[in-house]
Design an enzyme around this catalytic site. Structure first.
Site: not given
Length: 221
Positions: A100-102
């Protein structure tokens, strides 16, 4: 049969990157969700919320799903051999390798994005090609057994996608309904293209220090 889902919990994790998919995964029937870290200990998220890992790397079972959330704390993970080795080890047998995300940048540092399509937060998407990935500006991206999500709130969409793959669409719909996930944000401001340049600049300024550190780390790598 119980499926084991592990979310990497680490100092400086963006708590919603972790807790949003955790809520979805834990709401599905037939799952056991683990918060995995080097040791079982309290951890402080990027925004100050105290969390606690539930299983150490050494005691973690083979995971059916491995998920790496994002947050400012991923900067330290990009060159943490213990963490990267754990991710590589679990990835060998996991049904799905996810982020998720970075968190996708950590998968990249572990060598798992080469030749793959992947997503991440809009303020970090330009980093993905450095890991041999094709950057895709979408909320959830699947490439084989790799499933990556965009920034923060996309973790809910991502987790529902994973539940549908594991247990079928009806189970995913049931979980979505039980959580009353019917997003209707008060503003159309979730993407840079939806807001004015001054708002984009303000958001970038708030993330500037973490991004600058990340750039230095990747330059060294």
């Amino acid at each position: 049969m119980t499926l084991h889902i592990g979310l990497l919990a680490f100092p400086g994790v963006q708590q919603l990157d972790l807790t949003a998919p955790y809520e979805v995964f834990a709401s599905a029937q037939g799952t056991k969700v683990h918060l995995v870290w080097k040791a079982v200990e309290p951890l402080i998220s990027a925004t100050g919320l105290e969390l606690k890992s539930t299983v150490s790397f050494a005691d973690c079972p083979k995971l059916d799903v491995l998920c790496v959330p994002g947050g400012s704390g991923i900067n330290a993970l990009l060159r943490d051999k213990v963490v990267l080795d754990f991710i590589r080890q679990q990835a060998r047998t996991a049904r799905f390798i996810t982020s998720v995300c970075t968190g996708s940048l950590v998968l990249g540092a572990a060598g798992l994005l080469k030749g793959k399509r992947a997503a991440t937060h809009w303020n970090a998407i330009d980093f993905l090609p450095r890991f041999g990935a094709t950057a895709v500006d979408e909320r959830v991206v699947r490439d084989g057994n790799l499933i990556t999500a965009g920034g923060v709130t996309s973790g809910i969409d991502f987790a529902l996608t994973v539940i549908a793959e594991l247990f079928g669409e009806n189970e995913a719909r049931t979980v979505q309904l039980s959580l009353e996930y019917a997003p209707a944000p008060p503003f159309e401001a979730g993407l840079p293209k939806q807001v004015t340049p001054d708002i984009v600049a303000a958001a970038q300024q708030r993330m500037a220090a973490s991004r600058a550190q990340r750039e230095r780390i990747l330059a060294d790598l």
